[in-house]
Write a protein that holds these residues in place. Structure first.
Motif, mmCIF file in Angstrom:
data_model
loop_
_atom_site.group_PDB
_atom_site.id
_atom_site.type_symbol
_atom_site.label_atom_id
_atom_site.label_comp_id
_atom_site.label_asym_id
_atom_site.label_seq_id
_atom_site.Cartn_x
_atom_site.Cartn_y
_atom_site.Cartn_z
ATOM 1 N N GLY B 46 0.816 -1.205 0.000
ATOM 2 C CA GLY B 46 0.000 0.000 0.000
ATOM 3 C C GLY B 46 0.854 1.260 0.000
ATOM 4 N N THR B 47 0.198 2.403 -0.083
ATOM 5 C CA THR B 47 0.948 3.659 -0.093
ATOM 6 C C THR B 47 0.321 4.644 0.883
ATOM 7 N N ILE B 48 1.156 5.567 1.338
ATOM 8 C CA ILE B 48 0.684 6.625 2.235
ATOM 9 C C ILE B 48 1.118 7.941 1.618
ATOM 10 N N THR B 49 0.168 8.847 1.471
ATOM 11 C CA THR B 49 0.509 10.146 0.907
ATOM 12 C C THR B 49 0.254 11.220 1.953
ATOM 13 N N VAL B 50 1.262 12.070 2.158
ATOM 14 C CA VAL B 50 1.139 13.174 3.105
ATOM 15 C C VAL B 50 1.278 14.453 2.300
ATOM 16 N N GLY B 51 0.224 15.270 2.265
ATOM 17 C CA GLY B 51 0.257 16.444 1.405
ATOM 18 C C GLY B 51 0.441 15.953 -0.023
ATOM 19 N N GLU B 52 1.528 16.417 -0.667
ATOM 20 C CA GLU B 52 1.744 15.921 -2.030
ATOM 21 C C GLU B 52 2.847 14.874 -2.087
ATOM 22 N N HIS B 53 3.383 14.484 -0.915
ATOM 23 C CA HIS B 53 4.493 13.528 -0.915
ATOM 24 C C HIS B 53 4.037 12.131 -0.540
ATOM 25 N N CYS B 54 4.659 11.144 -1.206
ATOM 26 C CA CYS B 54 4.465 9.765 -0.780
ATOM 27 C C CYS B 54 5.483 9.514 0.337
ATOM 28 N N THR B 55 5.087 8.822 1.416
ATOM 29 C CA THR B 55 6.011 8.663 2.548
ATOM 30 C C THR B 55 7.207 7.782 2.207
ATOM 31 N N SER B 56 7.189 7.156 1.017
ATOM 32 C CA SER B 56 8.343 6.328 0.659
ATOM 33 C C SER B 56 9.595 7.186 0.441
ATOM 34 N N ILE B 57 9.462 8.514 0.351
ATOM 35 C CA ILE B 57 10.668 9.344 0.218
ATOM 36 C C ILE B 57 11.449 9.366 1.535
ATOM 37 N N GLY B 58 10.844 8.897 2.628
ATOM 38 C CA GLY B 58 11.573 8.747 3.882
ATOM 39 C C GLY B 58 11.445 9.935 4.814
ATOM 40 N N ALA B 59 11.711 9.670 6.107
ATOM 41 C CA ALA B 59 11.518 10.671 7.152
ATOM 42 C C ALA B 59 12.343 11.932 6.913
ATOM 43 N N LYS B 60 13.586 11.746 6.415
ATOM 44 C CA LYS B 60 14.465 12.903 6.270
ATOM 45 C C LYS B 60 13.849 13.968 5.379
ATOM 46 N N LYS B 61 13.192 13.511 4.287
ATOM 47 C CA LYS B 61 12.642 14.497 3.357
ATOM 48 C C LYS B 61 11.254 14.958 3.767
ATOM 49 N N LEU B 62 10.601 14.197 4.644
ATOM 50 C CA LEU B 62 9.241 14.568 5.043
ATOM 51 C C LEU B 62 9.214 15.565 6.191
ATOM 52 N N CYS B 63 10.379 15.813 6.808
ATOM 53 C CA CYS B 63 10.349 16.566 8.064
ATOM 54 C C CYS B 63 9.855 17.998 7.915
ATOM 55 N N ARG B 64 9.793 18.525 6.689
ATOM 56 C CA ARG B 64 9.252 19.877 6.533
ATOM 57 C C ARG B 64 7.749 19.840 6.307
ATOM 58 N N THR B 65 7.200 18.650 6.113
ATOM 59 C CA THR B 65 5.775 18.522 5.834
ATOM 60 C C THR B 65 5.036 18.019 7.073
#
Lengths: 200, 220
Positions: B46-65
């Motif tokens: 499955g997939t998880i999308t936060v805002g416009e990002h898929c969480t598969s990009i990892g925590a490091k890149k999600l920390c601004r979202t």
């Protein structure tokens, strides 16, 4: 997290980290070739005086050195047996003086400042293409982890005693390793959750 | 995954309300949802999308979202002093040292905590540490904040004060708790049981059903 950092600013906080490290290096270079017990004894006493000038909080930090006393005692006995009592006492005096002096620097310097000095010292390696910021970050994490590991150990020993555990304290080594690994995972999460390792 | 057992199954949620509570007993998968949302954990399928990002990009890149406030502040706080703790995340997203320190000082001033600047983190109380955790995440300007049992180690007055701080946040808040009354003022409450959504809706209804269920069960 427990910290090896003194809350109230002291005169030693105001000195630049690079000077403090340089002073420690010079003291070590000059004193290590000397073998006089009196001299090293005086060195240790002066180190305690130094802690005294840093205030009560610094003196309290000395208590966290209890676990190290055991290793020093083992070293003393070993050295006594292998090379005589003079060598044994000398080794213990030397090690405790230098460890305490180094600790005084950690107590009075922020991690950021220490990292900066490390990066400066590692500059030649950077030219060789090494990611020096990773090395510096790892070193500063090491410094952070020491009091933490001591705290984990203290808790485990307390838990051991609270349930009537005997003198076989070495049995807490296995849980100690497990807890340290669990903790390292938390720290890794904390770093990743805030954007990974800093790029200088 | 906890011991090769799947923690969450067939979860399909759209989380858009400003205040969302996730409730459930221990081991129901509450914390796992938060770890999945901020990218610290990846789903097996499955997939998880936060805002416009898929969480598969990892925590490091999600920390601004999206930002996670850990359950135990001692697990989140890495640095010896408050100012270093605050500026750490900013340095990672490209601020210079001076800029990071300035932004950190500004947020301390905004929360009337300027005197904390050079304090050792270890000297703060549990509630103060919790606030520091929140401030260090707020600095990254995420649009969503995740809280994992933020009140578990706090005494009553501190808990009330922290609840006020959280209530006043402009960001979306997703909070996990096993204690139902935490969510009385929330817009939506999701009850997780055994990794599945048991109930999802208005706080009053979900809390009532959850309490009735808790009464019936004997967990000891």
């Amino acid at each position: 997290m427990i910290s090896l950092y003194l809350a109230t600013p002291t005169w030693l906080h105001r000195i630049r980290v690079s000077y403090k490290l340089l002073a420690l290096a010079l003291i070590s270079l000059v004193l290590i070739p000397l073998n006089s017990l009196w001299l090293w004894g005086a060195g240790l006493v002066l180190t305690f005086v130094l802690y005294g000038t840093l205030g009560g909080e610094a003196l309290k930090q000395l208590i966290s050195f209890r676990p190290i006393l055991w290793s020093l005692l083992i070293l003393l006995v070993l050295q006594w047996w292998l090379a005589g009592w003079h060598a044994g006492v000398l080794l213990v005096l030397r090690m405790s003086t230098l460890i305490l002096l180094a600790n005084a620097i950690t107590l009075t310097s922020s991690m950021d400042d220490i990292t900066e000095v490390m990066l400066w010292l590692l500059q030649p390696l950077k030219k060789l293409g090494l990611a020096t910021e990773l090395i510096a970050f790892a070193m500063s994490l090491c410094i952070r982890f020491i009091p933490l590991l001591i705290a984990i150990l203290d808790h485990l020993i307390d838990a051991w005693k609270a349930r009537g555990g005997g003198k076989q304290y070495w049995l807490v080594i296995a849980p100690m390793i497990i807890q340290s690994l669990v903790f390292s995972q938390h720290v890794a999460d904390a770093i990743n959750a805030r954007g990974g390792i800093p790029k200088q | 995954m906890r011991a090769q057992q799947s923690v969450l199954e067939q979860i399909n949620l759209q989380l858009s309300e400003r205040r969302i509570g996730i409730i459930g007993y221990n081991g129901s998968g509450k914390s796992s949802i938060l770890r999945l949302l901020c990218g610290l954990m990846q789903p097996d399928s499955g997939t998880i999308t936060v805002g416009e990002h898929c969480t598969s990009i990892g925590a490091k890149k999600l920390c601004r979202t999206i930002g996670l406030i850990f359950q135990n502040p001692d697990h989140q706080l890495i640095f010896p002093t408050v100012i270093e703790e605050l500026s750490f995340g900013l340095r990672n997203i490209g601020y210079s040292k001076a800029e990071a320190i300035m932004a950190s000082e500004t947020i301390l001033a905004d929360y009337q905590r300027s005197h904390w600047r050079d304090k050792p983190v270890a000297s703060l109380s549990e509630g103060q540490k919790q606030l520091l955790c929140i401030l260090s995440i707020l600095l990254m300007q995420p649009s969503t904040l995740l809280f994992d049992e933020p009140y578990s180690a706090l005494d009553y007055p501190t808990r009330q004060q922290l609840a006020k701080v959280i209530a006043n946040l402009d960001q979306q808040v997703i909070m996990v708790s096993h204690e139902p009354h935490t969510f009385a003022e929330f817009e939506r409450v999701i009850w997780l049981a055994d990794g599945k959504v048991q109930m999802d809706g208005q706080p009053t209804e979900v809390i009532r059903a959850y309490e009735a269920n808790a009464e019936q069960r004997n967990h000891l």
